[in-house]
Motif scaffolding. Structure first.
Motif, PDB file in Angstrom:
ATOM      1  N   GLU A  97       0.831  -1.204   0.000  1.00  0.00           N
ATOM      2  CA  GLU A  97       0.000   0.000   0.000  1.00  0.00           C
ATOM      3  C   GLU A  97       0.862   1.249   0.000  1.00  0.00           C
ATOM      4  O   GLU A  97       0.542   2.251  -0.652  1.00  0.00           O
ATOM      5  CB  GLU A  97      -0.940  -0.008   1.205  1.00  0.00           C
ATOM      6  CG  GLU A  97      -1.918   1.158   1.232  1.00  0.00           C
ATOM      7  CD  GLU A  97      -2.780   1.235  -0.016  1.00  0.00           C
ATOM      8  OE1 GLU A  97      -2.806   2.333  -0.640  1.00  0.00           O
ATOM      9  OE2 GLU A  97      -3.406   0.224  -0.373  1.00  0.00           O
ATOM     10  N   LEU A  98       1.970   1.216   0.734  1.00  0.00           N
ATOM     11  CA  LEU A  98       2.873   2.369   0.747  1.00  0.00           C
ATOM     12  C   LEU A  98       3.461   2.622  -0.631  1.00  0.00           C
ATOM     13  O   LEU A  98       3.646   3.783  -1.042  1.00  0.00           O
ATOM     14  CB  LEU A  98       3.997   2.141   1.761  1.00  0.00           C
ATOM     15  CG  LEU A  98       3.597   2.260   3.228  1.00  0.00           C
ATOM     16  CD1 LEU A  98       4.681   1.696   4.132  1.00  0.00           C
ATOM     17  CD2 LEU A  98       3.314   3.721   3.596  1.00  0.00           C
TER      18      LEU A  98
ATOM     19  N   GLY B 218      10.279   0.830  -5.105  1.00  0.00           N
ATOM     20  CA  GLY B 218      10.746  -0.135  -4.116  1.00  0.00           C
ATOM     21  C   GLY B 218      12.188   0.069  -3.702  1.00  0.00           C
ATOM     22  O   GLY B 218      12.799  -0.806  -3.077  1.00  0.00           O
ATOM     23  N   GLU B 219      12.758   1.217  -4.016  1.00  0.00           N
ATOM     24  CA  GLU B 219      14.151   1.542  -3.679  1.00  0.00           C
ATOM     25  C   GLU B 219      14.184   2.291  -2.343  1.00  0.00           C
ATOM     26  O   GLU B 219      14.467   3.479  -2.260  1.00  0.00           O
ATOM     27  CB  GLU B 219      14.780   2.395  -4.790  1.00  0.00           C
ATOM     28  CG  GLU B 219      14.882   1.701  -6.121  1.00  0.00           C
ATOM     29  CD  GLU B 219      16.089   0.775  -6.199  1.00  0.00           C
ATOM     30  OE1 GLU B 219      16.802   0.638  -5.184  1.00  0.00           O
ATOM     31  OE2 GLU B 219      16.316   0.191  -7.270  1.00  0.00           O
ATOM     32  N   TRP B 220      13.925   1.571  -1.265  1.00  0.00           N
ATOM     33  CA  TRP B 220      13.778   2.203   0.037  1.00  0.00           C
ATOM     34  C   TRP B 220      15.096   2.772   0.561  1.00  0.00           C
ATOM     35  O   TRP B 220      15.102   3.799   1.219  1.00  0.00           O
ATOM     36  CB  TRP B 220      13.193   1.197   1.032  1.00  0.00           C
ATOM     37  CG  TRP B 220      11.755   0.896   0.773  1.00  0.00           C
ATOM     38  CD1 TRP B 220      11.243  -0.014  -0.103  1.00  0.00           C
ATOM     39  CD2 TRP B 220      10.618   1.534   1.368  1.00  0.00           C
ATOM     40  NE1 TRP B 220       9.871   0.007  -0.095  1.00  0.00           N
ATOM     41  CE2 TRP B 220       9.460   0.949   0.808  1.00  0.00           C
ATOM     42  CE3 TRP B 220      10.474   2.530   2.322  1.00  0.00           C
ATOM     43  CZ2 TRP B 220       8.175   1.331   1.174  1.00  0.00           C
ATOM     44  CZ3 TRP B 220       9.193   2.903   2.699  1.00  0.00           C
ATOM     45  CH2 TRP B 220       8.062   2.324   2.137  1.00  0.00           C
TER      46      TRP B 220
ATOM     47  N   ASN C 273      17.581  15.969   9.037  1.00  0.00           N
ATOM     48  CA  ASN C 273      18.360  15.169   9.987  1.00  0.00           C
ATOM     49  C   ASN C 273      17.505  14.176  10.751  1.00  0.00           C
ATOM     50  O   ASN C 273      17.979  13.111  11.130  1.00  0.00           O
ATOM     51  CB  ASN C 273      19.064  16.087  10.991  1.00  0.00           C
ATOM     52  CG  ASN C 273      20.027  17.048  10.334  1.00  0.00           C
ATOM     53  OD1 ASN C 273      19.617  17.940   9.600  1.00  0.00           O
ATOM     54  ND2 ASN C 273      21.321  16.873  10.577  1.00  0.00           N
ATOM     55  N   PHE C 274      16.240  14.521  10.979  1.00  0.00           N
ATOM     56  CA  PHE C 274      15.417  13.710  11.883  1.00  0.00           C
ATOM     57  C   PHE C 274      14.012  13.471  11.322  1.00  0.00           C
ATOM     58  O   PHE C 274      13.005  13.927  11.879  1.00  0.00           O
ATOM     59  CB  PHE C 274      15.317  14.396  13.245  1.00  0.00           C
ATOM     60  CG  PHE C 274      16.635  14.902  13.765  1.00  0.00           C
ATOM     61  CD1 PHE C 274      17.687  14.028  14.007  1.00  0.00           C
ATOM     62  CD2 PHE C 274      16.835  16.254  14.000  1.00  0.00           C
ATOM     63  CE1 PHE C 274      18.904  14.491  14.480  1.00  0.00           C
ATOM     64  CE2 PHE C 274      18.048  16.733  14.470  1.00  0.00           C
ATOM     65  CZ  PHE C 274      19.098  15.846  14.703  1.00  0.00           C
ATOM     66  N   PRO C 275      13.894  12.742  10.218  1.00  0.00           N
ATOM     67  CA  PRO C 275      12.558  12.496   9.645  1.00  0.00           C
ATOM     68  C   PRO C 275      11.656  11.669  10.549  1.00  0.00           C
ATOM     69  O   PRO C 275      10.433  11.697  10.389  1.00  0.00           O
ATOM     70  CB  PRO C 275      12.865  11.764   8.336  1.00  0.00           C
ATOM     71  CG  PRO C 275      14.248  11.232   8.490  1.00  0.00           C
ATOM     72  CD  PRO C 275      14.965  12.178   9.387  1.00  0.00           C
TER      73      PRO C 275
ATOM     74  N   LYS D  33       7.732   8.964   7.335  1.00  0.00           N
ATOM     75  CA  LYS D  33       7.915   8.182   8.561  1.00  0.00           C
ATOM     76  C   LYS D  33       8.274   6.735   8.244  1.00  0.00           C
ATOM     77  O   LYS D  33       9.162   6.139   8.878  1.00  0.00           O
ATOM     78  CB  LYS D  33       6.638   8.221   9.419  1.00  0.00           C
ATOM     79  CG  LYS D  33       6.804   7.521  10.758  1.00  0.00           C
ATOM     80  CD  LYS D  33       5.556   7.600  11.609  1.00  0.00           C
ATOM     81  CE  LYS D  33       4.578   6.506  11.260  1.00  0.00           C
ATOM     82  NZ  LYS D  33       3.496   6.388  12.276  1.00  0.00           N
ATOM     83  N   ASN D  34       7.632   6.170   7.253  1.00  0.00           N
ATOM     84  CA  ASN D  34       7.896   4.781   6.910  1.00  0.00           C
ATOM     85  C   ASN D  34       9.259   4.579   6.273  1.00  0.00           C
ATOM     86  O   ASN D  34       9.880   3.527   6.456  1.00  0.00           O
ATOM     87  CB  ASN D  34       6.782   4.247   6.001  1.00  0.00           C
ATOM     88  CG  ASN D  34       5.546   3.833   6.767  1.00  0.00           C
ATOM     89  OD1 ASN D  34       5.463   2.716   7.284  1.00  0.00           O
ATOM     90  ND2 ASN D  34       4.582   4.734   6.873  1.00  0.00           N
ATOM     91  N   ILE D  35       9.748   5.573   5.562  1.00  0.00           N
ATOM     92  CA  ILE D  35      11.091   5.482   4.995  1.00  0.00           C
ATOM     93  C   ILE D  35      12.122   5.382   6.114  1.00  0.00           C
ATOM     94  O   ILE D  35      12.993   4.507   6.110  1.00  0.00           O
ATOM     95  CB  ILE D  35      11.400   6.696   4.095  1.00  0.00           C
ATOM     96  CG1 ILE D  35      10.569   6.655   2.816  1.00  0.00           C
ATOM     97  CG2 ILE D  35      12.891   6.735   3.741  1.00  0.00           C
ATOM     98  CD1 ILE D  35      10.671   7.937   1.985  1.00  0.00           C
ATOM     99  N   VAL D  36      12.034   6.293   7.088  1.00  0.00           N
ATOM    100  CA  VAL D  36      13.050   6.309   8.148  1.00  0.00           C
ATOM    101  C   VAL D  36      12.911   5.099   9.065  1.00  0.00           C
ATOM    102  O   VAL D  36      13.920   4.544   9.533  1.00  0.00           O
ATOM    103  CB  VAL D  36      12.992   7.634   8.941  1.00  0.00           C
ATOM    104  CG1 VAL D  36      11.716   7.749   9.762  1.00  0.00           C
ATOM    105  CG2 VAL D  36      14.215   7.775   9.843  1.00  0.00           C
ATOM    106  N   GLU D  37      11.692   4.636   9.303  1.00  0.00           N
ATOM    107  CA  GLU D  37      11.525   3.449  10.134  1.00  0.00           C
ATOM    108  C   GLU D  37      12.090   2.212   9.438  1.00  0.00           C
ATOM    109  O   GLU D  37      12.702   1.349  10.080  1.00  0.00           O
ATOM    110  CB  GLU D  37      10.046   3.244  10.477  1.00  0.00           C
ATOM    111  CG  GLU D  37       9.489   4.275  11.453  1.00  0.00           C
ATOM    112  CD  GLU D  37      10.262   4.341  12.749  1.00  0.00           C
ATOM    113  OE1 GLU D  37      10.589   3.273  13.311  1.00  0.00           O
ATOM    114  OE2 GLU D  37      10.569   5.453  13.200  1.00  0.00           O
ATOM    115  N   ARG D  38      11.910   2.144   8.132  1.00  0.00           N
ATOM    116  CA  ARG D  38      12.494   1.036   7.360  1.00  0.00           C
ATOM    117  C   ARG D  38      14.025   1.118   7.422  1.00  0.00           C
ATOM    118  O   ARG D  38      14.713   0.096   7.574  1.00  0.00           O
ATOM    119  CB  ARG D  38      12.010   1.124   5.913  1.00  0.00           C
ATOM    120  CG  ARG D  38      12.619   0.104   4.952  1.00  0.00           C
ATOM    121  CD  ARG D  38      12.089  -1.297   5.189  1.00  0.00           C
ATOM    122  NE  ARG D  38      12.603  -2.221   4.177  1.00  0.00           N
ATOM    123  CZ  ARG D  38      11.998  -2.503   3.023  1.00  0.00           C
ATOM    124  NH1 ARG D  38      10.830  -1.916   2.715  1.00  0.00           N
ATOM    125  NH2 ARG D  38      12.513  -3.365   2.171  1.00  0.00           N
TER     126      ARG D  38
END
Length: 487
Positions: A38-39, A74-76, A88-90, A121-126
């Motif tokens: 979904e992302l 899909g290039e996370w 610096n802090f996403p 948020k999902n990019i940085v958490e990944r």
């Protein structure tokens, strides 16, 4: 960018929340992440719009179409690199920023805008999950030393940028933990504090020195700052606004930030004497902003008998007002997750008196409805409406009225000029005060603002400090056109 027809094929999908019944039982984050599939679709909604106005909407100049495109493909890992090149802090902004980028998204003119903040948020958490975010200490040191006063987002951003330039950076924080208002001003259910801790661990591994319980000008002599080659003041705007209202001294009238700070400290085992609790009380929160919303969420978790919210301004429209057209930040009603947990919201209402009993304890609030009279060329006038007086039962009144500016202690002791709004005055574009080696950034310089502005200010100030010390800088900067430049 993205899929050419993606914005036609896919609708915006946001994270879901766990049920109110479940989430008010604890102080944990309660969002339910979207699936990777979904992302990817959400990244695909980013249009090939020609001129990405989201860049100008973002104070950091985040390269939004670029990282959206990487998510679409899909290039996370590449998405993470692009995102961190400007932010610096996403993990902070992806949770706490009101997302002005989304309000200036071109797709938002005709459809729901791209879900930029959630993708961020999902990019940085990944990236954290995959171990892509690692300490990157500088290859060499310049021999220059810098003191950063304040460890909020502006101070942390300035510290990391200056450390990357090879300077030796010491961050002073007057509280017992690093993070500023991120630590104790933001409830844990909006951002769990482990999110801060894992980033601080990265910064420490890069060589930044953190010293807590150090209140410069109080238990640390300002004269000792002279041992540093440069100083960056990032102490925030912490002078809280009050009300010139009879009974304001009643036992039960509490500043919102005290209420929120106490709860977070107790949650993490800190000793708090006489914690203010909303349990079984009639709570009235005065102030309709984010801090007021945080008080509502915390009061519901305490088990308040009732929660009422007062706002002196008119109720905003449900949709973007014609007075704030795209791509400007809209005048529009905001309903937070805390509001949905239970609160009676009231607009155009003014508190006239805090009623207390013979022991000085708060028992009620007296109010009157108001309206704003607009006179061309003059400030709006507040008019009370006769016959609308009302008394509200109240055991706890929380003042969420924002801040008037930074504390003056450091400015007075360091001889720093202030502007008409009491902010620390700096030379335009240079973040430099009238004391040549002292700089200021964030809310201390610009007044109460957004976390994304604080990070931007910290980055820009760091570049100017680097130029001051070295004559040039390779640190990136967002110029007025929104482009990233380096000297």
């Amino acid at each position: 960018m993205g899929k050419i027809t993606g914005f036609k094929e896919f609708e915006r999908q946001d994270e879901k929340y766990t049920s109110v019944k479940d989430r008010v039982k604890n102080y944990k984050e309660f969002t339910v992440p979207l699936s990777e599939k979904e992302l990817t679709k959400q990244g695909s909604r980013c249009m090939d719009c020609g001129i990405p106005f989201c860049h100008s909407g973002c104070p950091l100049g985040n390269l939004i179409p670029d990282f959206n495109h990487m998510v679409h493909q899909g290039e996370w890992k590449k998405a993470s690199w692009i995102l961190h090149s400007t932010n610096n802090f996403p993990e902070f902004t992806g949770r706490l920023c009101p997302a002005p980028c989304e309000q200036s998204c071109v797709l938002g003119i005709i459809e729901d805008p791209v879900s930029i903040e959630n993708i961020e948020k999902n990019i940085v958490e990944r990236a954290f999950k995959e171990g892509w975010i690692k300490p990157q200490p500088p290859k060499s040191r310049t021999g220059k030393t810098i003191a950063v006063v304040g460890s909020g987002p502006a101070g942390l951003a300035a510290a990391q940028q200056l450390n990357r330039a090879g300077h030796t950076v010491t961050v002073f924080e007057r509280d017992d933990e690093v993070g500023g208002l991120l630590r104790y001003g933001i409830p844990n259910f909006k951002m769990e504090k482990g999110i801060i801790d894992r980033r601080i661990a990265i910064l420490e591994a890069e060589g930044i020195i953190f010293k807590t319980n150090v209140n410069v000008g109080v238990n640390y002599k300002v004269e000792d700052l002279k041992s540093f080659d440069a100083v960056v003041l990032c102490g925030g705007a912490t002078e809280r606004r009050s009300l010139p209202t009879p009974g304001i001294d009643a036992d039960g009238v509490v500043q919102a930030m005290d209420f929120l700070t106490q709860q977070t400290k107790v949650l993490f085992g800190k000793e708090v004497k006489d914690q203010v609790m909303a349990t079984d009380k009639n709570v009235i929160v005065i102030g309709g902003g984010d801090t007021g919303s945080d008080c509502i969420g915390t009061s519901n978790r305490h088990g308040a008998k009732s929660v009422v919210n007062f706002e002196i301004m008119p109720k905003p429209p449900g949709h973007r007002s014609p007075t704030t057209p795209w791509p400007f930040w809209p005048l529009q009603l905001k309903t937070s997750s805390s509001h949905k947990e239970g609160a009676e919201r009231n607009w155009l209402i003014n508190t006239k008196e805090f009623v207390k009993d013979e022991n000085g304890k708060l028992t009620a609030l007296k109010t009157v409805n108001v309206e704003w009279k607009m006179v061309p060329g003059q400030r709006p006038q507040l008019i009370e409406i006769e016959g609308t007086e009302k008394t509200w039962p109240c055991d706890l009144a929380l003042l969420a009225l924002g801040f008037t500016g930074p504390e003056s202690t450091l400015a007075d002791k360091l001889g720093i000029n202030k502007d008409a709004r009491s902010n620390y005055k700096t030379e335009y574009g240079k973040y430099q005060t009238n004391v040549p080696n002292i700089f200021a950034a964030g809310d201390m310089r610009r007044g109460q603002s957004l976390i994304v502005w604080a990070i931007s200010e910290g980055r820009e100030a760091a570049r100017q400090v680097d130029i001051y010390l070295m004559g040039k800088s390779e640190l990136p900067s967002k110029d007025v056109s929104g482009d990233l430049v380096a000297m």
